[in-house]
Write a protein that holds these residues in place. Structure first.
Motif, mmCIF file in Angstrom:
data_model
loop_
_atom_site.group_PDB
_atom_site.id
_atom_site.type_symbol
_atom_site.label_atom_id
_atom_site.label_comp_id
_atom_site.label_asym_id
_atom_site.label_seq_id
_atom_site.Cartn_x
_atom_site.Cartn_y
_atom_site.Cartn_z
ATOM 1 N N ARG A 38 48.082 49.271 43.888
ATOM 2 C CA ARG A 38 46.995 48.711 43.087
ATOM 3 C C ARG A 38 45.886 49.742 42.866
ATOM 4 O O ARG A 38 45.516 50.469 43.786
ATOM 5 N N THR A 40 41.955 50.373 40.678
ATOM 6 C CA THR A 40 40.828 49.795 39.938
ATOM 7 C C THR A 40 40.602 50.589 38.660
ATOM 8 O O THR A 40 41.112 51.693 38.490
ATOM 9 N N ASP A 45 34.831 45.206 36.537
ATOM 10 C CA ASP A 45 34.913 44.425 37.777
ATOM 11 C C ASP A 45 36.385 44.236 38.145
ATOM 12 O O ASP A 45 37.181 43.804 37.299
ATOM 13 N N PRO A 46 36.780 44.553 39.389
ATOM 14 C CA PRO A 46 38.191 44.415 39.802
ATOM 15 C C PRO A 46 38.729 42.993 39.685
ATOM 16 O O PRO A 46 39.943 42.796 39.661
ATOM 17 N N ASP A 47 37.837 41.996 39.618
ATOM 18 C CA ASP A 47 38.295 40.627 39.399
ATOM 19 C C ASP A 47 38.645 40.389 37.927
ATOM 20 O O ASP A 47 39.399 39.484 37.604
ATOM 21 N N ASP A 48 38.113 41.226 37.036
ATOM 22 C CA ASP A 48 38.376 41.084 35.603
ATOM 23 C C ASP A 48 39.603 41.871 35.153
ATOM 24 O O ASP A 48 40.296 41.467 34.221
ATOM 25 N N LYS A 71 45.507 32.726 35.817
ATOM 26 C CA LYS A 71 44.246 33.460 35.750
ATOM 27 C C LYS A 71 44.340 34.760 34.954
ATOM 28 O O LYS A 71 43.376 35.166 34.313
ATOM 29 N N TYR A 72 45.484 35.421 35.003
ATOM 30 C CA TYR A 72 45.616 36.750 34.408
ATOM 31 C C TYR A 72 46.710 36.825 33.351
ATOM 32 O O TYR A 72 47.730 36.147 33.443
ATOM 33 N N GLN A 107 46.633 31.950 45.193
ATOM 34 C CA GLN A 107 46.261 33.202 45.866
ATOM 35 C C GLN A 107 46.856 34.408 45.152
ATOM 36 O O GLN A 107 46.205 35.425 44.999
ATOM 37 N N ASP A 109 48.283 34.084 42.048
ATOM 38 C CA ASP A 109 48.285 33.755 40.627
ATOM 39 C C ASP A 109 49.684 33.905 40.034
ATOM 40 O O ASP A 109 49.916 34.623 39.064
ATOM 41 N N LYS A 157 46.620 43.863 35.007
ATOM 42 C CA LYS A 157 46.249 42.454 35.141
ATOM 43 C C LYS A 157 44.868 42.273 34.511
ATOM 44 O O LYS A 157 43.908 42.925 34.915
ATOM 45 N N LYS A 159 41.960 39.428 33.250
ATOM 46 C CA LYS A 159 41.515 38.042 33.356
ATOM 47 C C LYS A 159 41.626 37.362 32.003
ATOM 48 O O LYS A 159 41.160 37.878 30.991
#
Length: 162
Positions: A38, A40, A45-48, A71-72, A107, A109, A157, A159
């Motif tokens: 993985r 970044t 943002d790593p969540d996005d 989610k992704y 968890q 996704d 990935k 969002k």
């Protein structure tokens, strides 16, 4: 599913800015030199958005079946090797029913399900294209084209802009 050549400008017009920024950053990297795992994306943002470098051998049949997400979105493309994938668009009702029946894992996704429940179309990944799978696109990657192939692939990935 959306497929696009890296050299075409279509995706820059059709996709959200986050998607374009992430794709452009990832393809500008030396993807042969990066470690598997993985990564970044600077400034995002790593969540996005984030990306993974995967290495594996293709198989004649999927051991887990098709998958989909909530989610992704996935943007996938081949760096090395060859691979075929199956895909099918799901209705909202199918997405919801399969999520419940086959125990969507929030968890990770991901939800894997029985391939007999949809009619999959199959396509061989081209080295000069990327493939975008939305949460409503079931996809079954990692399949052999003719014989087993050692693959190095990118999965970005992103969002889902719900």
């Amino acid at each position: 599913m959306f497929a696009c050549h890296f050299h075409a400008s279509d995706y820059r017009v059709l996709l959200p800015e986050l998607f374009v920024r992430a794709i452009d950053y990832v393809v500008s990297q030396d993807l042969h030199a990066l470690d598997a795992g993985r990564h970044t994306i600077p400034g995002i943002d790593p969540d996005d958005a984030f990306f993974m470098i995967l290495e594996y051998q293709t198989t004649a049949e999927s051991p887990v079946g098709p998958e989909f997400h909530h989610k992704y979105c996935d943007v996938q493309f081949i760096i090395q090797g060859e691979e075929q994938f199956g895909w099918a668009e799901l209705t909202d009702t199918q997405h919801q029913q399969l999520s419940q029946e086959y125990h969507y894992d929030p968890q990770r996704d991901i939800c894997f399900f029985d391939p007999q429940l949809v009619t999959l179309s199959y396509q061989t990944m081209s080295h000069d294209q990327f493939y975008l799978f939305s949460p409503r696109t079931a996809h079954m990657p990692n399949l052999s084209v003719t014989t087993t192939s050692q693959v190095r692939k990118v999965v970005i990935k992103l969002k889902y802009p719900a």
